[in-house]
Design a protein around this motif. Sequence first.
Motif, mmCIF file in Angstrom:
data_model
loop_
_atom_site.group_PDB
_atom_site.id
_atom_site.type_symbol
_atom_site.label_atom_id
_atom_site.label_comp_id
_atom_site.label_asym_id
_atom_site.label_seq_id
_atom_site.Cartn_x
_atom_site.Cartn_y
_atom_site.Cartn_z
ATOM 1 N N ASN A 182 52.432 54.538 -20.690
ATOM 2 C CA ASN A 182 53.486 53.539 -20.478
ATOM 3 C C ASN A 182 52.896 52.200 -20.024
ATOM 4 O O ASN A 182 51.844 52.135 -19.385
ATOM 5 N N ILE A 183 53.613 51.121 -20.349
ATOM 6 C CA ILE A 183 53.212 49.765 -19.970
ATOM 7 C C ILE A 183 54.270 49.108 -19.102
ATOM 8 O O ILE A 183 53.994 48.586 -18.024
ATOM 9 N N LEU A 184 55.520 49.139 -19.567
ATOM 10 C CA LEU A 184 56.611 48.503 -18.839
ATOM 11 C C LEU A 184 57.896 49.235 -19.179
ATOM 12 O O LEU A 184 58.080 49.684 -20.315
ATOM 13 N N GLY A 185 58.800 49.362 -18.190
ATOM 14 C CA GLY A 185 60.037 50.071 -18.473
ATOM 15 C C GLY A 185 61.045 49.975 -17.356
ATOM 16 O O GLY A 185 61.022 49.063 -16.527
ATOM 17 N N PHE A 186 61.944 50.965 -17.353
ATOM 18 C CA PHE A 186 63.030 51.055 -16.395
ATOM 19 C C PHE A 186 63.210 52.521 -16.029
ATOM 20 O O PHE A 186 63.138 53.399 -16.899
ATOM 21 N N ASP A 187 63.441 52.806 -14.735
ATOM 22 C CA ASP A 187 63.747 54.175 -14.354
ATOM 23 C C ASP A 187 64.819 54.199 -13.265
ATOM 24 O O ASP A 187 65.130 53.175 -12.646
ATOM 25 N N TYR A 188 65.399 55.369 -13.084
ATOM 26 C CA TYR A 188 66.462 55.589 -12.100
ATOM 27 C C TYR A 188 66.094 56.813 -11.286
ATOM 28 O O TYR A 188 65.848 57.893 -11.833
ATOM 29 N N LEU A 189 66.042 56.653 -9.952
ATOM 30 C CA LEU A 189 65.717 57.740 -9.034
ATOM 31 C C LEU A 189 66.838 57.895 -8.009
ATOM 32 O O LEU A 189 67.546 56.927 -7.703
ATOM 33 N N PRO A 190 66.998 59.080 -7.430
ATOM 34 C CA PRO A 190 67.993 59.234 -6.359
ATOM 35 C C PRO A 190 67.475 58.628 -5.049
ATOM 36 O O PRO A 190 66.267 58.475 -4.861
ATOM 37 N N GLU A 191 68.385 58.297 -4.151
ATOM 38 C CA GLU A 191 68.012 57.942 -2.784
ATOM 39 C C GLU A 191 67.635 59.214 -2.023
ATOM 40 O O GLU A 191 68.179 60.289 -2.281
ATOM 41 N N TYR A 192 66.714 59.077 -1.057
ATOM 42 C CA TYR A 192 66.217 60.262 -0.368
ATOM 43 C C TYR A 192 67.339 61.004 0.367
ATOM 44 O O TYR A 192 67.395 62.227 0.358
ATOM 45 N N PRO A 224 67.872 52.210 -9.302
ATOM 46 C CA PRO A 224 67.403 51.672 -10.586
ATOM 47 C C PRO A 224 66.367 50.586 -10.334
ATOM 48 O O PRO A 224 66.498 49.782 -9.409
ATOM 49 N N ARG A 225 65.346 50.528 -11.151
ATOM 50 C CA ARG A 225 64.272 49.568 -10.898
ATOM 51 C C ARG A 225 63.437 49.348 -12.151
ATOM 52 O O ARG A 225 63.467 50.143 -13.104
ATOM 53 N N CYS A 226 62.680 48.289 -12.135
ATOM 54 C CA CYS A 226 61.668 48.042 -13.168
ATOM 55 C C CYS A 226 60.467 48.931 -12.872
ATOM 56 O O CYS A 226 60.070 49.100 -11.707
ATOM 57 N N SER A 227 59.887 49.510 -13.907
ATOM 58 C CA SER A 227 58.786 50.455 -13.711
ATOM 59 C C SER A 227 57.592 50.067 -14.565
ATOM 60 O O SER A 227 57.710 49.392 -15.584
ATOM 61 N N GLY A 228 56.441 50.522 -14.122
ATOM 62 C CA GLY A 228 55.189 50.290 -14.824
ATOM 63 C C GLY A 228 54.104 51.140 -14.194
ATOM 64 O O GLY A 228 54.377 51.965 -13.303
ATOM 65 N N PRO A 229 52.862 50.980 -14.600
ATOM 66 C CA PRO A 229 51.776 51.811 -14.055
ATOM 67 C C PRO A 229 51.643 51.735 -12.540
ATOM 68 O O PRO A 229 51.075 52.634 -11.924
ATOM 69 N N SER A 273 68.276 67.607 -8.763
ATOM 70 C CA SER A 273 67.567 66.330 -8.789
ATOM 71 C C SER A 273 67.396 65.918 -10.241
ATOM 72 O O SER A 273 67.077 66.749 -11.102
ATOM 73 N N PHE A 274 67.630 64.653 -10.530
ATOM 74 C CA PHE A 274 67.418 64.192 -11.906
ATOM 75 C C PHE A 274 66.982 62.735 -11.884
ATOM 76 O O PHE A 274 67.223 61.999 -10.930
ATOM 77 N N ASP A 275 66.314 62.327 -12.934
ATOM 78 C CA ASP A 275 65.897 60.944 -13.087
ATOM 79 C C ASP A 275 65.852 60.604 -14.562
ATOM 80 O O ASP A 275 65.721 61.476 -15.428
ATOM 81 N N VAL A 276 65.959 59.328 -14.851
ATOM 82 C CA VAL A 276 65.996 58.811 -16.226
ATOM 83 C C VAL A 276 64.986 57.679 -16.339
ATOM 84 O O VAL A 276 64.826 56.892 -15.390
ATOM 85 N N ALA A 277 64.303 57.587 -17.464
ATOM 86 C CA ALA A 277 63.320 56.523 -17.661
ATOM 87 C C ALA A 277 63.354 56.031 -19.096
ATOM 88 O O ALA A 277 63.585 56.808 -20.030
#
Length: 274
Positions: free
Chosen positions: A182-192, A207-212, A149-153
């Motif tokens: 963190n305030i605002l960003g981008f992350d990448y998660l795997p599908e379940y 991939p999606r926009c990320s924040g609190p 499992s891996f993710d990037v932010a």
Amino acid sequence: MKRVIGIFVVLLCLPTLLIAQEGVEHDNILKLKIGTGYQFDSYLSPLGYTGLQFGLGNEWWQPFRQDTRLGRSGRLAHWAHVGCVDMCVTDYHSSARSNSYLGLQIAAGWGAFYEWRWLEDRLRVHVGPYLETGFSGRYHAGNVNKIVSFDVAIDAMAMTGISWSFYGKRTSYRLNYQFRTNILGFDYLPEYWESYYEITEGVPGQPRCSGPWNHNTVKHELTLDMQFIRSTWRIGCEHEYVSYGTDNLHFMHNQFSLVLGCRWKYKIHANARL
């Protein structure tokens, strides 16, 4: 083993040398970290894992270039910037110790800040923005279809800190507290339902926009710098809490580390004779 450790130290210090400015004093801190943590990854397992973590980090602090009109007495007189690279290896186990996670976490960031100074520079407070990119990967020894499992932010963060200096007869000390979130960003998660080999075959993740609201990151540390006649050392502790996910996935790690580091200052003179 010594060669591997040496390579890691060179890689950590390399960004410092690449961005170093000639004639400006640089403050560099190389640190070793060891601690405990809790990891939850619902993509790999419904169970939480606890264990040990070991890390190396390097950070550098320096004022902006001071050889222009915006220099020491100009608009940038109270502005400086900081960079940091951290690498951490984790070894987490389930409560029954029937399975384990092996993990790798890498984070690198850079920020600029404005600093207020009082009481002959003994009390300092700084505030500013910070940009960080991070990678987290986990290997699950007992899974068949989902073993990795891996993710990037990438996060735009707010940082602040306060420090207090006090002195002995032939020594000096500085107590530091640093905080980032963190305030605002981008992350990448795997599908379940996505297996690890499907990722390499082009099946998209999330991939999606990320924040609190969907990705919460808090990092803070309390350290003491101790300057002796020939060397300066740092001891302290760091805490990192990261929680993120979707409706059907949840990832979280909560880590506490003890820190031992060495601190030094230097200047670069490109035209100096060898």
